[in-house]
Write a protein that holds these residues in place. Structure first.
Motif, PDB file in Angstrom:
ATOM      1  N   LYS A  96       0.846  -1.186   0.000  1.00  0.00           N
ATOM      2  CA  LYS A  96       0.000   0.000   0.000  1.00  0.00           C
ATOM      3  C   LYS A  96       0.887   1.243   0.000  1.00  0.00           C
ATOM      4  CE  LYS A  96      -0.524   0.351   5.039  1.00  0.00           C
ATOM      5  NZ  LYS A  96      -1.481   0.427   6.174  1.00  0.00           N
ATOM      6  N   ILE A  97       0.323   2.344  -0.463  1.00  0.00           N
ATOM      7  CA  ILE A  97       1.050   3.608  -0.543  1.00  0.00           C
ATOM      8  C   ILE A  97       0.668   4.483   0.647  1.00  0.00           C
ATOM      9  CG2 ILE A  97       1.390   5.720  -1.881  1.00  0.00           C
ATOM     10  CD1 ILE A  97       2.566   3.375  -3.296  1.00  0.00           C
ATOM     11  N   ILE A  98       1.675   5.087   1.279  1.00  0.00           N
ATOM     12  CA  ILE A  98       1.418   6.038   2.351  1.00  0.00           C
ATOM     13  C   ILE A  98       2.307   7.260   2.134  1.00  0.00           C
ATOM     14  CG2 ILE A  98       3.058   4.849   3.880  1.00  0.00           C
ATOM     15  CD1 ILE A  98       1.265   5.856   6.233  1.00  0.00           C
ATOM     16  N   SER A  99       1.707   8.438   2.159  1.00  0.00           N
ATOM     17  CA  SER A  99       2.451   9.666   1.883  1.00  0.00           C
ATOM     18  C   SER A  99       3.220  10.124   3.119  1.00  0.00           C
ATOM     19  CB  SER A  99       1.507  10.780   1.430  1.00  0.00           C
ATOM     20  OG  SER A  99       0.778  11.299   2.530  1.00  0.00           O
ATOM     21  N   PHE A 100       4.265  10.922   2.891  1.00  0.00           N
ATOM     22  CA  PHE A 100       5.001  11.480   4.016  1.00  0.00           C
ATOM     23  C   PHE A 100       4.120  12.408   4.839  1.00  0.00           C
ATOM     24  CE2 PHE A 100       9.788  10.887   3.693  1.00  0.00           C
ATOM     25  CZ  PHE A 100       9.653   9.635   3.105  1.00  0.00           C
ATOM     26  N   LEU A 173       5.891   6.134   0.829  1.00  0.00           N
ATOM     27  CA  LEU A 173       6.399   4.792   1.050  1.00  0.00           C
ATOM     28  C   LEU A 173       5.459   3.779   0.415  1.00  0.00           C
ATOM     29  CD1 LEU A 173       7.417   4.845   4.834  1.00  0.00           C
ATOM     30  CD2 LEU A 173       8.885   5.293   2.844  1.00  0.00           C
ATOM     31  N   MET A 174       6.014   2.637   0.032  1.00  0.00           N
ATOM     32  CA  MET A 174       5.237   1.458  -0.336  1.00  0.00           C
ATOM     33  C   MET A 174       5.513   0.418   0.746  1.00  0.00           C
ATOM     34  SD  MET A 174       5.938   1.233  -4.465  1.00  0.00           S
ATOM     35  CE  MET A 174       7.731   1.231  -4.281  1.00  0.00           C
ATOM     36  N   GLU A 175       4.450  -0.100   1.361  1.00  0.00           N
ATOM     37  CA  GLU A 175       4.692  -0.982   2.496  1.00  0.00           C
ATOM     38  C   GLU A 175       3.652  -2.092   2.595  1.00  0.00           C
ATOM     39  OE1 GLU A 175       2.447   1.572   5.989  1.00  0.00           O
ATOM     40  OE2 GLU A 175       4.592   1.868   5.691  1.00  0.00           O
ATOM     41  N   ASN A 176       4.100  -3.178   3.229  1.00  0.00           N
ATOM     42  CA  ASN A 176       3.182  -4.243   3.643  1.00  0.00           C
ATOM     43  C   ASN A 176       3.567  -4.638   5.071  1.00  0.00           C
ATOM     44  OD1 ASN A 176       5.456  -5.932   3.388  1.00  0.00           O
ATOM     45  ND2 ASN A 176       4.879  -6.568   1.309  1.00  0.00           N
ATOM     46  N   ASN A 177       3.152  -5.810   5.530  1.00  0.00           N
ATOM     47  CA  ASN A 177       3.367  -6.171   6.930  1.00  0.00           C
ATOM     48  C   ASN A 177       4.820  -6.499   7.266  1.00  0.00           C
ATOM     49  OD1 ASN A 177       0.653  -5.861   7.578  1.00  0.00           O
ATOM     50  ND2 ASN A 177       0.162  -7.982   7.080  1.00  0.00           N
ATOM     51  N   ILE A 178       5.638  -6.787   6.246  1.00  0.00           N
ATOM     52  CA  ILE A 178       7.018  -7.198   6.535  1.00  0.00           C
ATOM     53  C   ILE A 178       8.073  -6.337   5.854  1.00  0.00           C
ATOM     54  CG2 ILE A 178       6.366  -9.610   6.961  1.00  0.00           C
ATOM     55  CD1 ILE A 178       7.371 -10.247   4.117  1.00  0.00           C
ATOM     56  N   ASP A 179       7.653  -5.442   4.966  1.00  0.00           N
ATOM     57  CA  ASP A 179       8.644  -4.702   4.187  1.00  0.00           C
ATOM     58  C   ASP A 179       8.163  -3.281   3.910  1.00  0.00           C
ATOM     59  OD1 ASP A 179      10.991  -4.302   2.711  1.00  0.00           O
ATOM     60  OD2 ASP A 179      10.030  -4.893   0.839  1.00  0.00           O
TER      61      ASP A 179
END
Length: 285
Positions: A96-100, A173-179
């Motif tokens: 998922k994408i999350i902005s600063f 950021l691009m993130e999931n539960n482990i990265d």
């Protein structure tokens, strides 16, 4: 690949609004034409600064900075024609994408208001916000070190090419539960105008001048060598080579006015950086 006056031509056989309703395109902006072409996993944005986008991407590639690679494109809907730049969708499946902006605001919730920075888009504060954001990851130290190394490169590139469109919504950021990964450096349209100010600063000094921030970089052991390396690599001669590469890519000559503007602006910028370097050298003797 069909080009018309250097632009790739793509036809979408729907009216613009019907293309949205039928999930042919996925718009990501309410105030300008900017969307993903869903099945082809392409990103498009309308812009008049398309040559700046091409040049910025070339520079980032040359400096080995993860970036979005743009090409020129004209999109033909049944009811409108739009021209700008197109690129591969960099979003990764399962992330998922999350902005600063969200990362910074989440961190500020745990601070007292008197501890808020004047400019919360500064590297010192973002280091704190990112470390807090990663608190639940098992490998947070490794992720954090990678993110800060890459993010500092983005900031130094901002200062080198005069990117003044670099606020909290321009980094994510691009993130999931482990990265967690830093999204590629994007948006080169507002660059090479060093009379503007940077939004992304080194620290919370409340000084947004490119040159004040470069001076701070040159007095920071972690950032100095990285910036000088970029500066030494991106010479005026290298700019000329990149112009030629772009012209081959789009099968067309870049406007002389564009090339002259970039060449003169960056030449003055290099001269000012030289002065800062000379001043630091004198003080160290």
């Amino acid at each position: 690949m069909i080009r018309n006056n250097s632009f790739i031509k793509k036809n979408i056989n729907y009216n613009y609004n019907d293309a949205i309703k039928n999930n042919i395109i996925d718009p990501i902006s309410d105030y300008k034409i900017c969307f993903f072409i869903v099945d082809e996993k392409l990103f498009y944005k309308q812009t008049q600064e398309y040559y700046y986008e091409l040049l910025g991407a070339k520079i980032a590639k040359y400096l080995n900075i993860t970036h979005t690679s743009y090409d020129l494109a004209t999109i033909n809907f049944k009811d409108k024609i739009t021209s700008g730049v197109i690129a591969q969708d960099y979003r990764k499946d399962g992330y998922k994408i999350i902005s600063f902006n969200d990362i910074i605001n989440d961190y500020k919730k745990v601070l007292k208001k008197e501890n808020y920075p004047k400019n919360d888009m500064n590297l010192d504060f973002i280091v704190e916000a990112l470390f807090y954001h990663l608190r639940n990851y098992d490998n947070k130290k490794n992720i954090f070190n990678i993110l800060i190394n890459e993010l500092s490169n983005y900031l130094l590139l901002d200062l080198l090419i005069g990117n003044y469109d670099n606020g909290k919504f321009n980094y994510e950021l691009m993130e999931n539960n482990i990265d967690v990964k830093l999204s590629p450096y994007s948006d080169f349209g507002l660059t090479f105008d060093y009379t503007k100010t940077t939004r992304f600063t080194i620290n919370d000094s409340d000084d947004y001048s490119f040159y004040s921030n470069i001076n701070t970089v040159l007095n920071n052991d972690f950032l100095k060598n990285k910036f000088i390396k970029m500066y030494e690599f991106l010479t005026l001669e290298k700019l000329e080579e990149l112009f030629i590469e772009i012209e081959k890519d789009i099968d067309s000559k870049l406007p002389n006015n564009f090339k002259n503007t970039i060449y003169l602006s960056y030449g003055r910028h290099r001269n000012k950086i030289n002065v800062l370097l000379e001043d630091i050298s004198k003080k160290s003797r």
